[in-house]
Design an enzyme around this catalytic site. Structure first.
Site, mmCIF file in Angstrom:
data_model
loop_
_atom_site.group_PDB
_atom_site.id
_atom_site.type_symbol
_atom_site.label_atom_id
_atom_site.label_comp_id
_atom_site.label_asym_id
_atom_site.label_seq_id
_atom_site.Cartn_x
_atom_site.Cartn_y
_atom_site.Cartn_z
ATOM 1 N N SER A 177 0.812 -1.222 0.000
ATOM 2 C CA SER A 177 0.000 0.000 0.000
ATOM 3 C C SER A 177 0.845 1.271 0.000
ATOM 4 O O SER A 177 1.711 1.469 0.856
ATOM 5 C CB SER A 177 -0.935 0.018 1.214
ATOM 6 O OG SER A 177 -1.694 1.216 1.198
ATOM 7 N N LYS B 296 -12.937 -5.697 3.227
ATOM 8 C CA LYS B 296 -13.962 -4.793 2.680
ATOM 9 C C LYS B 296 -15.385 -5.317 2.861
ATOM 10 O O LYS B 296 -16.302 -4.533 3.125
ATOM 11 C CB LYS B 296 -13.697 -4.526 1.193
ATOM 12 C CG LYS B 296 -12.469 -3.671 0.933
ATOM 13 C CD LYS B 296 -12.300 -3.388 -0.553
ATOM 14 C CE LYS B 296 -11.053 -2.547 -0.785
ATOM 15 N NZ LYS B 296 -10.921 -2.146 -2.194
ATOM 16 N N ASN C 277 -14.863 0.586 1.956
ATOM 17 C CA ASN C 277 -13.423 0.864 1.922
ATOM 18 C C ASN C 277 -13.065 2.138 2.690
ATOM 19 O O ASN C 277 -11.894 2.495 2.777
ATOM 20 C CB ASN C 277 -12.907 0.961 0.475
ATOM 21 C CG ASN C 277 -13.319 2.256 -0.194
ATOM 22 O OD1 ASN C 277 -14.507 2.571 -0.247
ATOM 23 N ND2 ASN C 277 -12.365 2.998 -0.703
ATOM 24 N N GLY D 78 -14.625 -10.279 -5.484
ATOM 25 C CA GLY D 78 -14.514 -9.735 -4.129
ATOM 26 C C GLY D 78 -15.082 -8.335 -4.018
ATOM 27 O O GLY D 78 -15.871 -7.886 -4.857
ATOM 28 N N GLY D 79 -14.646 -7.616 -2.968
ATOM 29 C CA GLY D 79 -15.159 -6.269 -2.704
ATOM 30 C C GLY D 79 -14.916 -5.297 -3.843
ATOM 31 O O GLY D 79 -15.788 -4.488 -4.185
ATOM 32 N N ALA D 80 -13.738 -5.381 -4.470
ATOM 33 C CA ALA D 80 -13.417 -4.474 -5.576
ATOM 34 C C ALA D 80 -14.300 -4.767 -6.789
ATOM 35 O O ALA D 80 -14.775 -3.852 -7.470
ATOM 36 C CB ALA D 80 -11.943 -4.591 -5.942
ATOM 37 N N TYR E 43 -2.290 -1.076 -8.921
ATOM 38 C CA TYR E 43 -1.557 0.103 -9.390
ATOM 39 C C TYR E 43 -0.042 -0.038 -9.275
ATOM 40 O O TYR E 43 0.706 0.776 -9.802
ATOM 41 C CB TYR E 43 -2.024 1.356 -8.643
ATOM 42 C CG TYR E 43 -1.875 1.274 -7.134
ATOM 43 C CD1 TYR E 43 -0.679 1.598 -6.508
ATOM 44 C CD2 TYR E 43 -2.946 0.874 -6.336
ATOM 45 C CE1 TYR E 43 -0.541 1.523 -5.131
ATOM 46 C CE2 TYR E 43 -2.827 0.791 -4.958
ATOM 47 C CZ TYR E 43 -1.615 1.119 -4.367
ATOM 48 O OH TYR E 43 -1.476 1.037 -2.996
ATOM 49 N N GLY F 154 -4.485 0.929 -12.074
ATOM 50 C CA GLY F 154 -5.392 1.414 -11.041
ATOM 51 C C GLY F 154 -4.987 2.697 -10.339
ATOM 52 O O GLY F 154 -5.613 3.056 -9.323
#
Length: 278
Positions: free
Chosen positions: A13, A64, A85, A124-126, A218, A239
């Site tokens: 991250s 998430k 998020n 998933g969450g994304a 990303y 991303g």
């Protein structure tokens, strides 16, 4: 004010450096820190958060979806997506938001005309945020592949309102056939991200000219998924813009402050270059 991000792993991250540089640029005495949690400690952390001095939290893998049931209130996108998020603490109440869908929508604005038939990898969450975003656009058909049968069932249940949505198991023959007829391909899995597999299980046997490949990862800038798209003639996008737009919206929710995309992009580029120096 204190802010942070929870996830596991968090090594990949860039959010802590990104937010802290923005705070420095604006001469704010705010701090943003990474909080890596073992998956079983999520509920304990949420209880701690209620009593802490932390005002805002970003949520990433694998929390998430799981965090939704532990919060006091969800905004409409988070309710529909069933993933959060961004958490804002007001007194001892925790409010959940989904800014991923906003980030994705903003990042593909110039590509919207290409978005007719869509193939999404991952559930998933994304992926849920991407589906919600696409549901507001003028698409024709959406295909989604996900390995987990339980996730496929839940997605069908939660997004059954979307016309022409087909959710299938992740099978090579189906993917090869489906890929031929789509214009827009999105990777929502963490494959290619630091700490995950650095290969991608996609083996095209024909040109991808005229298609758009978007990866929500990303870092690295050119992911294994995007390398495949590029090698076979697709237009590619990573991303980074989604990351920045969702961060802008998170900060606005927490503080009311409005910030400029160009400032975040400049700082991101500076961080990315410095992190890639040998």
């Amino acid at each position: 004010m204190r802010f942070g991000i929870i996830g596991h792993p968090l090594k990949h991250s860039i959010s802590p450096r990104l937010f802290n540089e923005i705070f420095n640029m604006m001469n704010l005495g705010f701090v943003y820190e990474p909080i890596e949690l073992p998956p079983e400690d999520l509920e304990t952390f949420i209880n701690f958060l209620r009593q802490s001095q932390i005002v805002g939290i970003n949520v990433t893998l694998p929390f998430k979806e799981k965090v939704c049931d532990l919060l006091d209130w969800l905004d409409l996108p988070a309710k529909r997506i069933k993933a959060v998020n961004t958490i804002h603490k007001v007194n001892d109440k925790l409010y959940g938001y989904n800014t991923d869908y906003y980030g994705f929508s903003e990042s593909i604005k110039e590509l919207k005309d290409s978005l007719r038939n869509v193939l999404i990898f991952g559930g998933g969450g994304a992926a849920r945020a991407v589906l919600y975003s696409i549901s507001h656009l003028n698409y024709q058909k959406v295909f989604l592949v996900e390995r987990s049968a339980r996730r496929r069932e839940k997605l069908q249940e939660d997004f059954g309102y979307m016309k022409n949505l087909e959710i299938k198991a992740w099978e090579e023959v189906y993917i090869q056939e489906t890929l031929k007829g789509v214009d827009f391909v999105v990777n929502t899995t963490p494959l290619g991200m630091e700490g995950f597999s650095d290969s991608y299980p996609l083996k095209p046997t024909y040109s991808l000219q005229g298609k758009v490949f978007v990866d929500l990862v990303y870092k690295p800038e050119l992911t294994p998924f995007l390398k495949i798209g590029q090698a076979f003639g697709a237009k590619i996008k990573n991303g980074v813009e989604m990351l920045i737009f969702q961060a802008i919206k998170s900060l606005e929710i927490w503080t009311g402050l409005k910030t400029e995309f160009k400032d975040w992009q400049r700082i991101y580029n500076s961080i990315y270059k410095s992190s890639n120096k040998v």
